[in-house]
Design a protein around this motif. Structure first.
Motif, short mmCIF file in Angstrom:
data_model
loop_
_atom_site.label_atom_id
_atom_site.label_comp_id
_atom_site.label_asym_id
_atom_site.label_seq_id
_atom_site.Cartn_x
_atom_site.Cartn_y
_atom_site.Cartn_z
N UNK A 73 -39.05 34.58 1.53
CA UNK A 73 -39.66 35.89 1.27
C UNK A 73 -38.69 36.97 1.69
N UNK A 74 -38.34 37.90 0.80
CA UNK A 74 -37.42 39.00 1.17
C UNK A 74 -37.97 39.79 2.35
N UNK A 79 -43.82 42.10 5.56
CA UNK A 79 -44.99 42.73 6.16
C UNK A 79 -46.19 42.63 5.23
N UNK A 80 -45.99 42.98 3.97
CA UNK A 80 -47.08 42.90 3.02
C UNK A 80 -47.58 41.50 2.81
N UNK A 81 -46.66 40.53 2.73
CA UNK A 81 -47.05 39.13 2.55
C UNK A 81 -47.83 38.64 3.76
N UNK A 82 -47.37 39.00 4.96
CA UNK A 82 -48.09 38.59 6.17
C UNK A 82 -49.51 39.12 6.17
N UNK A 136 -43.72 40.19 -3.48
CA UNK A 136 -42.40 39.55 -3.50
C UNK A 136 -41.56 40.02 -4.68
N UNK A 137 -42.15 40.04 -5.86
CA UNK A 137 -41.38 40.41 -7.05
C UNK A 137 -41.05 41.89 -7.10
N UNK A 138 -41.85 42.70 -6.45
CA UNK A 138 -41.62 44.15 -6.45
C UNK A 138 -40.28 44.50 -5.82
N UNK A 143 -40.87 34.41 -7.09
CA UNK A 143 -42.17 33.83 -6.72
C UNK A 143 -42.42 32.58 -7.55
N UNK A 144 -42.76 31.50 -6.87
CA UNK A 144 -43.06 30.24 -7.54
C UNK A 144 -44.46 30.33 -8.14
#
Length: 512
Positions: A73-74, A79-82, A136-138, A143-144
């Motif tokens: 994850x970049x 932070x957003x993913x968490x 992630x893509x932003x 992303x899988x």
């Protein structure tokens, strides 16, 4: 089919370095629908008993752990993913609560769990996973798309779960210290069931563990501790002990700033904190540097935190009606350790490099009931037995005059670059258990070890029931299994303390 209660020893196995698996980074859980029959009883002296139900009377819903799949994850998206992964955990907790509060509806309608709980849960999870994709893509990450398939949770019988029959057959490696676990005949331990008319909180761990099969008389367990790797000429043989207390001032919270930064109650269970005194979900590197410490050495601002242990004797604590506490199945009196030894030790194969500032390490897996034992690193024993017996999948019943001991040995190899990783695992690793050598170009760092001692009235087992049980706090759907024990660490030092620790260890001295 009834639960198989026979116990057998499993062969000692070597812990693989499973770099891609996650700890509490969200998304995975095992939900237990409690149906039929009384499970929790109290006698006239208010002593609590927990009784395991037959496997056929317990429905389980297994939700894939999304976090363990997110290994790249970049930084800009973490932070957003968490935050989204924390939402997955909250969704499972809410679904679990609904399971516990709808027993009558489940008994009346065989499709209730699927239609009213599992289906809506899948929809919520799908939307959350899609937001992770967007985060992630932003920022240009990949992303899988197959992760979208992890939204669905499946209904299973108790003996089909990974609990009690994990990937590693109970064998563990603590960076060179191999300790075996126990397996209850390859069967999952059933959760206590509850009558359809029973209240949601029926004592014990709110009806979701521990059960009798989670305990073993340590005097009946064969020795299972293997010898440590032989020290090489290049070994670093010193130790550095830091004295930070036992959390007598009751510094608690249910956050976890490593895996759920910015999310209150991100852990869904209570932690003891020693060392840095200002760690919560909103702590930053700067705030930790400015915080006071409980350590005698005031240059040690590191945060050492672990789930609390509670005794199930009918007593309650301050968080009986709080998130992360009684509302989520973590009930009973919180026990403060009698002693807490925090020590850094060296490598049997190499000199160590200083830990980098703000290094994060989590050891163990808070979700072994879902994930299996590949990343389990729990060690339970009793004073007088530590060099002979270490348990991973069961809590020990200690003989008279002996106390419960809970130990941790953290990963001791570092990739030399990162202070954290997307799944909080791949930046650190365990050394080879036979040689103590760090692989994959990783560097040896001081190995953090902890030894917590608790004075606990020994539980007793009577007719398949456990009286006066104790258990570690955890996610409610993880059933308070011994294997879910874990420990968290953030390295924060000043006045060049990290280098002093490494130099002490490399020179073979005993320092503090």
């Amino acid at each position: 089919m009834g639960r198989n209660t026979r116990k057998r020893r499993t062969p000692l196995a070597t812990k693989a370095i499973a770099a891609s698996a996650a700890l509490v980074l969200g998304g995975g859980g095992l939900l237990w629908a409690q149906m039929n029959a009384s499970a929790h009883e109290s006698n006239n002296s208010a002593q609590n008993y927990t009784k395991a139900a037959a496997a056929s009377s317990v429905a389980t819903i297994s939700c894939p752990d999304v976090g363990q799949k997110l290994t790249n994850v970049p930084w800009k998206a973490r932070q957003g993913v968490a935050m989204e992964l924390a939402k997955l955990d909250k969704q499972i907790t809410e679904a679990y609560a609904r399971l516990a509060s709808t027993r009558q509806a489940q008994a009346n309608d065989a499709n209730f769990v699927q239609n009213a709980i599992v289906g809506p849960l899948k929809e919520k999870r799908a939307a959350t996973i899609d937001r992770i994709r967007i985060d992630i893509t932003r920022v240009g990450g990949r992303f899988d798309s197959s992760l979208a398939q992890l939204a669905a949770c499946t209904t299973q019988a108790a003996n089909q779960t990974t609990a009690g029959g994990g990937n590693n057959n109970g064998g563990q490696n603590n960076g060179g210290q191999n300790n075996g676990g126990q397996n209850n005949g390859g069967q999952a331990t059933a959760a206590p069931s509850a009558s359809a008319s029973a209240p949601a909180n029926i004592g014990g761990q709110a009806g979701n563990g521990p059960v009798a099969a989670d305990f073993v008389d340590i005097t009946r367990v064969a020795p299972n501790v293997l010898a440590k790797p032989q020290k090489q000429r290049t070994a670093s043989t010193g130790t550095f002990t830091t004295r930070c207390g036992v959390n007598a001032n009751k510094n608690h919270n249910t956050d976890n700033v490593i895996v759920a930064p910015g999310v209150a109650n991100g852990a869904h269970h209570l932690h003891d904190y020693v060392g840095n005194q200002k760690v919560n979900a909103f702590a930053t590197n700067d705030s930790m540097l400015a915080a006071p410490s409980s350590c005698q050495n005031q240059s040690d601002l590191s945060s050492y935190y672990w789930p609390v242990v509670r005794v199930q004797d009918g007593s309650q604590d301050f968080d009986q009606n709080s998130d992360g506490g009684g509302k989520e199945g973590n009930v009973g009196k919180i026990l403060t350790p009698q002693s807490a030894e925090i020590k850094y030790v060296g490598s049997p194969a190499a000199k160590v490099v200083a830990m980098p500032q703000f290094l994060r390490i989590i050891t163990g897996d808070a979700k072994t009931t879902t994930n299996g034992l590949a990343n389990a690193n729990a060690h339970w024993s009793c004073t007088g037995f530590e060099s002979k017996v270490q348990l991973t999948e069961q809590y020990p019943i200690c003989p008279r005059g002996s106390n419960v001991v809970r130990t941790f040995a953290f990963q001791s190899c570092w990739d030399g670059t990162n202070i954290d990783s997307a799944n909080h695992r791949t930046h650190v690793a365990f050394a080879d258990p036979a040689s103590g050598v760090c692989g994959n170009g990783f560097k040896a760092i001081p190995q953090l070890t902890m030894r917590l001692v608790y004075k606990i009235t020994p539980p007793t087992l009577q007719n398949g029931q456990v009286k006066n049980a104790y258990a570690v706090d955890g996610f409610p759907e993880q059933l308070h299994k011994a294997a879910t024990d874990h420990d968290d660490f953030i390295s924060v030092t000043k006045n060049n303390l990290a280098a002093k620790i490494a130099n002490c260890i490399n020179s073979g001295r005993r320092c503090q």
